[in-house]
Scaffold this motif. Structure first.
Motif, PDB file in Angstrom:
ATOM      1  N   GLU A  33       0.838  -1.206   0.000  1.00 36.00           N
ATOM      2  CA  GLU A  33       0.000   0.000   0.000  1.00 36.00           C
ATOM      3  C   GLU A  33       0.866   1.246   0.000  1.00 36.00           C
ATOM      4  O   GLU A  33       0.590   2.215  -0.725  1.00 36.00           O
ATOM      5  CB  GLU A  33      -0.907  -0.018   1.243  1.00 36.00           C
ATOM      6  N   GLU A  34       1.910   1.240   0.772  1.00 35.27           N
ATOM      7  CA  GLU A  34       2.808   2.392   0.811  1.00 35.27           C
ATOM      8  C   GLU A  34       3.507   2.555  -0.526  1.00 35.27           C
ATOM      9  O   GLU A  34       3.693   3.678  -1.020  1.00 35.27           O
ATOM     10  CB  GLU A  34       3.826   2.221   1.942  1.00 35.27           C
ATOM     11  N   GLN A  35       3.883   1.405  -1.093  1.00 36.26           N
ATOM     12  CA  GLN A  35       4.501   1.478  -2.414  1.00 36.26           C
ATOM     13  C   GLN A  35       3.515   2.042  -3.438  1.00 36.26           C
ATOM     14  O   GLN A  35       3.872   2.855  -4.292  1.00 36.26           O
ATOM     15  CB  GLN A  35       4.979   0.083  -2.869  1.00 36.26           C
ATOM     16  N   TYR A  36       2.229   1.576  -3.302  1.00 37.20           N
ATOM     17  CA  TYR A  36       1.193   2.068  -4.212  1.00 37.20           C
ATOM     18  C   TYR A  36       1.044   3.570  -4.069  1.00 37.20           C
ATOM     19  O   TYR A  36       0.991   4.303  -5.058  1.00 37.20           O
ATOM     20  CB  TYR A  36      -0.131   1.344  -3.935  1.00 37.20           C
ATOM     21  N   ALA A  61       3.175   5.716  -2.841  1.00 35.10           N
ATOM     22  CA  ALA A  61       4.391   6.396  -3.323  1.00 35.10           C
ATOM     23  C   ALA A  61       4.399   6.441  -4.852  1.00 35.10           C
ATOM     24  O   ALA A  61       4.755   7.462  -5.474  1.00 35.10           O
ATOM     25  CB  ALA A  61       5.631   5.678  -2.794  1.00 35.10           C
ATOM     26  N   ARG A  62       4.009   5.279  -5.443  1.00 32.69           N
ATOM     27  CA  ARG A  62       3.964   5.236  -6.911  1.00 32.69           C
ATOM     28  C   ARG A  62       2.890   6.201  -7.427  1.00 32.69           C
ATOM     29  O   ARG A  62       3.079   6.830  -8.469  1.00 32.69           O
ATOM     30  CB  ARG A  62       3.666   3.815  -7.405  1.00 32.69           C
ATOM     31  N   LEU A  63       1.755   6.280  -6.695  1.00 32.54           N
ATOM     32  CA  LEU A  63       0.686   7.185  -7.104  1.00 32.54           C
ATOM     33  C   LEU A  63       1.183   8.632  -7.055  1.00 32.54           C
ATOM     34  O   LEU A  63       0.953   9.421  -7.995  1.00 32.54           O
ATOM     35  CB  LEU A  63      -0.522   7.008  -6.185  1.00 32.54           C
ATOM     36  N   VAL A  64       1.878   8.982  -5.972  1.00 34.34           N
ATOM     37  CA  VAL A  64       2.428  10.328  -5.843  1.00 34.34           C
ATOM     38  C   VAL A  64       3.433  10.574  -6.969  1.00 34.34           C
ATOM     39  O   VAL A  64       3.439  11.632  -7.627  1.00 34.34           O
ATOM     40  CB  VAL A  64       3.081  10.515  -4.455  1.00 34.34           C
ATOM     41  N   GLU A  65       4.274   9.579  -7.196  1.00 33.81           N
ATOM     42  CA  GLU A  65       5.272   9.713  -8.266  1.00 33.81           C
ATOM     43  C   GLU A  65       4.585   9.850  -9.611  1.00 33.81           C
ATOM     44  O   GLU A  65       4.972  10.678 -10.442  1.00 33.81           O
ATOM     45  CB  GLU A  65       6.202   8.483  -8.253  1.00 33.81           C
TER      46      GLU A  65
END
Length: 197
Positions: free
Chosen positions: A31-34, A36-40
């Motif tokens: 979820e955190e990766q998601y 972070a990827r969403l922010v990126e």
């Protein structure tokens, strides 16, 4: 920076020895990766929008420049055409003026030749007239000399005639005076005597 030689094996070993950077998101949950990827992704989307807008602006600027270049090219072509037309017109005018000038020069040269012929004719006529005039003057001078000589002769003859006439008149006057004195002396004395008494 050093230049690598073909036979340099140390450079090759160092290149293989390097490890790829670790994924910073590897330690995070999915979820955190998601997130972070969403922010990126959103960040990249913003960058993409900005880059797209910048590209659109560049394209618009490029299109505007192309339009200006086209206008300038058209203006240049029109200017070339105008210049060509003006050059052709000036060339035509120059040739016309050159031809007109050549014709005028030809006419003037013909006039000069005609005038020179007339001048030569008049010079020869003038020389003939001067010769005739000199001949007439010589004749008149001769006539004047002869007339002067005749006048001098006539004057001297007239003077001698006049002198003779005067001498004769003087003699006659003297004779008349003498006769008058003789004739008048006696009667005058008589009259004076009568008057005195």
């Amino acid at each position: 920076m050093g230049v690598k030689k073909k036979g340099d094996k140390k450079g090759v070993k160092k290149g293989k020895a390097k490890k790829e950077p670790e994924n910073p998101l590897a330690n995070l949950s999915v979820e955190e990766q998601y997130n972070a990827r969403l922010v990126e992704w959103r960040s990249l989307q913003q960058i993409l929008i900005q880059e797209t807008e910048a590209a659109d602006r560049e394209r618009a600027s490029e299109n505007e420049l192309r339009a200006k270049v086209n206008i300038l090219c058209n203006d240049l072509e029109e200017e070339k055409k105008r210049t060509w037309d003006v050059t052709c017109d000036m060339t035509r005018q120059y040739k016309s003026m050159q031809q007109e000038k050549d014709e005028k020069i030809k006419v003037l040269e013909e006039r000069i030749e005609q005038n020179q012929v007339k001048i030569q004719q008049r010079d020869s006529q003038l020389q003939e007239i001067m010769k005739e005039k000199e001949g007439v003057l010589r004749e008149k001078e001769e006539e004047v000399k002869e007339l002067r000589k005749k006048i001098d002769d006539m004057s001297s003859r007239f003077a001698s005639i006049l002198k003779d006439t005067l001498d004769q008149m003087k003699e006659k006057i003297e004779m008349v005076n003498k006769n008058w004195e003789e004739e008048m002396e006696v009667p005058m004395l008589k009259k004076l005597e009568d008057f005195a008494h």
